[in-house]
Design a protein around this motif. Sequence first.
Motif, PDB file in Angstrom:
ATOM      1  N   SER A 128       0.851  -1.188   0.000  1.00 15.75           N
ATOM      2  CA  SER A 128       0.000   0.000   0.000  1.00 15.75           C
ATOM      3  C   SER A 128       0.892   1.245   0.000  1.00 15.75           C
ATOM      4  N   PRO A 129       1.240   1.738  -1.184  1.00 15.03           N
ATOM      5  CA  PRO A 129       2.086   2.939  -1.256  1.00 15.03           C
ATOM      6  C   PRO A 129       1.500   4.123  -0.499  1.00 15.03           C
ATOM      7  N   GLN A 130       0.168   4.251  -0.514  1.00 14.87           N
ATOM      8  CA  GLN A 130      -0.468   5.373   0.179  1.00 14.87           C
ATOM      9  C   GLN A 130      -0.205   5.313   1.684  1.00 14.87           C
ATOM     10  N   GLU A 131      -0.415   4.141   2.274  1.00 18.02           N
ATOM     11  CA  GLU A 131      -0.190   3.999   3.718  1.00 18.02           C
ATOM     12  C   GLU A 131       1.275   4.238   4.069  1.00 18.02           C
ATOM     13  N   TYR A 132       2.161   3.718   3.224  1.00 18.89           N
ATOM     14  CA  TYR A 132       3.587   3.891   3.499  1.00 18.89           C
ATOM     15  C   TYR A 132       3.976   5.365   3.433  1.00 18.89           C
ATOM     16  N   LEU A 133       3.471   6.059   2.425  1.00 11.67           N
ATOM     17  CA  LEU A 133       3.794   7.476   2.280  1.00 11.67           C
ATOM     18  C   LEU A 133       3.263   8.280   3.469  1.00 11.67           C
ATOM     19  N   GLU A 134       2.064   7.966   3.908  1.00 10.91           N
ATOM     20  CA  GLU A 134       1.478   8.671   5.054  1.00 10.91           C
ATOM     21  C   GLU A 134       2.301   8.447   6.322  1.00 10.91           C
ATOM     22  N   GLN A 135       2.859   7.243   6.462  1.00  6.84           N
ATOM     23  CA  GLN A 135       3.680   6.940   7.633  1.00  6.84           C
ATOM     24  C   GLN A 135       5.075   7.557   7.521  1.00  6.84           C
ATOM     25  N   LYS A 136       5.568   7.622   6.288  1.00  4.15           N
ATOM     26  CA  LYS A 136       6.951   8.056   6.051  1.00  4.15           C
ATOM     27  C   LYS A 136       7.145   9.543   6.317  1.00  4.15           C
ATOM     28  N   ARG A 137       6.212  10.362   5.832  1.00  3.06           N
ATOM     29  CA  ARG A 137       6.362  11.799   6.020  1.00  3.06           C
ATOM     30  C   ARG A 137       5.035  12.517   5.839  1.00  3.06           C
ATOM     31  N   SER A 138       4.989  13.722   6.331  1.00  6.99           N
ATOM     32  CA  SER A 138       3.782  14.537   6.221  1.00  6.99           C
ATOM     33  C   SER A 138       3.811  15.305   4.903  1.00  6.99           C
ATOM     34  N   VAL A 139       2.781  15.110   4.101  1.00  4.50           N
ATOM     35  CA  VAL A 139       2.683  15.833   2.830  1.00  4.50           C
ATOM     36  C   VAL A 139       1.295  16.453   2.719  1.00  4.50           C
ATOM     37  N   PRO A 140       1.160  17.543   1.989  1.00  2.00           N
ATOM     38  CA  PRO A 140      -0.155  18.165   1.808  1.00  2.00           C
ATOM     39  C   PRO A 140      -1.145  17.179   1.184  1.00  2.00           C
ATOM     40  N   PRO A 141      -2.412  17.262   1.552  1.00  3.62           N
ATOM     41  CA  PRO A 141      -3.427  16.340   1.012  1.00  3.62           C
ATOM     42  C   PRO A 141      -3.450  16.298  -0.517  1.00  3.62           C
ATOM     43  N   ALA A 142      -3.247  17.450  -1.153  1.00  8.67           N
ATOM     44  CA  ALA A 142      -3.287  17.489  -2.621  1.00  8.67           C
ATOM     45  C   ALA A 142      -2.175  16.641  -3.234  1.00  8.67           C
ATOM     46  N   ILE A 143      -1.009  16.641  -2.597  1.00  7.46           N
ATOM     47  CA  ILE A 143       0.122  15.859  -3.111  1.00  7.46           C
ATOM     48  C   ILE A 143      -0.089  14.375  -2.838  1.00  7.46           C
ATOM     49  N   LEU A 144      -0.608  14.053  -1.665  1.00  2.23           N
ATOM     50  CA  LEU A 144      -0.909  12.656  -1.354  1.00  2.23           C
ATOM     51  C   LEU A 144      -1.912  12.093  -2.355  1.00  2.23           C
ATOM     52  N   GLN A 145      -2.955  12.857  -2.642  1.00  2.00           N
ATOM     53  CA  GLN A 145      -3.969  12.405  -3.592  1.00  2.00           C
ATOM     54  C   GLN A 145      -3.390  12.280  -4.997  1.00  2.00           C
ATOM     55  N   LEU A 146      -2.473  13.174  -5.322  1.00  2.00           N
ATOM     56  CA  LEU A 146      -1.823  13.126  -6.637  1.00  2.00           C
ATOM     57  C   LEU A 146      -1.059  11.813  -6.809  1.00  2.00           C
ATOM     58  N   VAL A 147      -0.289  11.448  -5.803  1.00  2.00           N
ATOM     59  CA  VAL A 147       0.473  10.197  -5.855  1.00  2.00           C
ATOM     60  C   VAL A 147      -0.477   9.010  -6.002  1.00  2.00           C
ATOM     61  N   VAL A 148      -1.528   8.990  -5.200  1.00  2.00           N
ATOM     62  CA  VAL A 148      -2.496   7.882  -5.237  1.00  2.00           C
ATOM     63  C   VAL A 148      -3.148   7.771  -6.610  1.00  2.00           C
ATOM     64  N   ASP A 149      -3.616   8.886  -7.140  1.00  2.00           N
ATOM     65  CA  ASP A 149      -4.315   8.864  -8.433  1.00  2.00           C
ATOM     66  C   ASP A 149      -3.404   8.428  -9.573  1.00  2.00           C
ATOM     67  N   TYR A 150      -2.176   8.931  -9.577  1.00  2.00           N
ATOM     68  CA  TYR A 150      -1.284   8.636 -10.704  1.00  2.00           C
ATOM     69  C   TYR A 150      -0.685   7.234 -10.619  1.00  2.00           C
ATOM     70  N   LEU A 151      -0.748   6.622  -9.432  1.00  2.00           N
ATOM     71  CA  LEU A 151      -0.306   5.233  -9.304  1.00  2.00           C
ATOM     72  C   LEU A 151      -1.452   4.252  -9.525  1.00  2.00           C
ATOM     73  N   GLN A 152      -2.648   4.605  -9.062  1.00  2.00           N
ATOM     74  CA  GLN A 152      -3.770   3.664  -9.126  1.00  2.00           C
ATOM     75  C   GLN A 152      -4.637   3.838 -10.372  1.00  2.00           C
ATOM     76  N   LYS A 153      -4.749   5.070 -10.860  1.00  2.00           N
ATOM     77  CA  LYS A 153      -5.605   5.325 -12.024  1.00  2.00           C
ATOM     78  C   LYS A 153      -4.856   6.155 -13.071  1.00  2.00           C
ATOM     79  N   PRO A 154      -3.705   5.663 -13.516  1.00  2.00           N
ATOM     80  CA  PRO A 154      -2.872   6.481 -14.411  1.00  2.00           C
ATOM     81  C   PRO A 154      -3.542   6.837 -15.737  1.00  2.00           C
TER      82      PRO A 154
END
Length: 379
Positions: free
Chosen positions: A329-355
């Motif tokens: 779960s890249p999303q969970e790992y990223l959330e645990q690894k560091r604090s990022v703005p919600p827009a950037i977190l969603q960007l990573v999720v969308d471009y990995l899961q629904k490219p």
Amino acid sequence: MQGKLILKNSDQEVVLTFKENDKIIIGRNKRCNLIVNDTKISSMHCQIDVSGEGCRFVDLGSTNGSYVNGNKTSSATLYNNDVIRLGNAEIAIEFTVDKDKSLKKKLLNSEITETWSENDLPAEEVEYIYNYRLLKTINDFGQGENYQAEHKTRYDIVALRKLPVSSSTNSFEKFAKSTEFFKSLDSARIIKTLDIFEENGVPIIVTEYIQGCTLEMWLEKKQRLSLSRSLKIAAYIASGIEYLHRFHISGICLCPHHIIVEELTKRTKIFDISCASFLRQSGYDTHALDVAVQKYYPKPLEDAQDDMYVLGTLLFFLLTGESPIQHSSPQEYLEQKRSVPPAILQLVVDYLQKPREQKIKRFYQTVTKTFHNLKRKER
């Protein structure tokens, strides 16, 4: 080694002296050694490295380019009384000439070169590949054998890359034909391809020389990048991919070891523009190249929409230093690894899961907007 730079511009005339081992940065930025008041010149436009053997000029990814003696160049060996043109400014260079170097250049350009060979010249032993004299091995410039080299007659400093592939009959002819247009690509986000040739069955690509290392190596040294730096690099990469799409280059499988970070400016440039796919289509065995890519992309990428997954992968790497396929779960790992703005977190999720539903424009706008917001908060 001692010398001076003489700057002549419409509103300034400056003389800057230098000595051996100096590194001279030229541009509009106040931190530059030689500041030029010209809006056509980049903040850090170029650099001159002074050694006991002479002076070497390197363009630092400037917007409008650099010219030495009227020829546009990204890097070159400088000689006494050469003239550098940046924007509307001209800079003459004067320094004590190394006698052996001077004689070598004179002989190579004279009418008597037919009776002289490199072995006759009072210079160090040289090794050539085609028209390029090898200067040193580059260990941090990606896969294959990489060298800093100098053109035999133009004296341009370049990077020479021997690709780690094996070929079948006529492979190079197909590869050279399909990649000839690489030389016409001209973007601040893409390393300039200068020449493509073959030696002993090995394809060789010659590009502009950038002093720096791959993004993968750079992050290993840094351990962790600031959020703003990560977003700025992501924007550079998106801009480069968008440029390549204009020329129908897609399915790039762009990895961190395909991106160079300039040592001084920290700007990034893409230097592997889908070479593996062109090599494969031409009949080369690209196993050595493919293995390194599988760390990030287990399956081959095919088109422009697949490149949206590339953007998600590289942003995840910039934020974590790891490949997303290493985590269930890249999303969970990223959330645990560091604090990022919600827009950037969603960007990573969308471009990995629904490219295939994403666009470069959204990616670029989101990372640049967040970057500028961060900078405003820092003020």
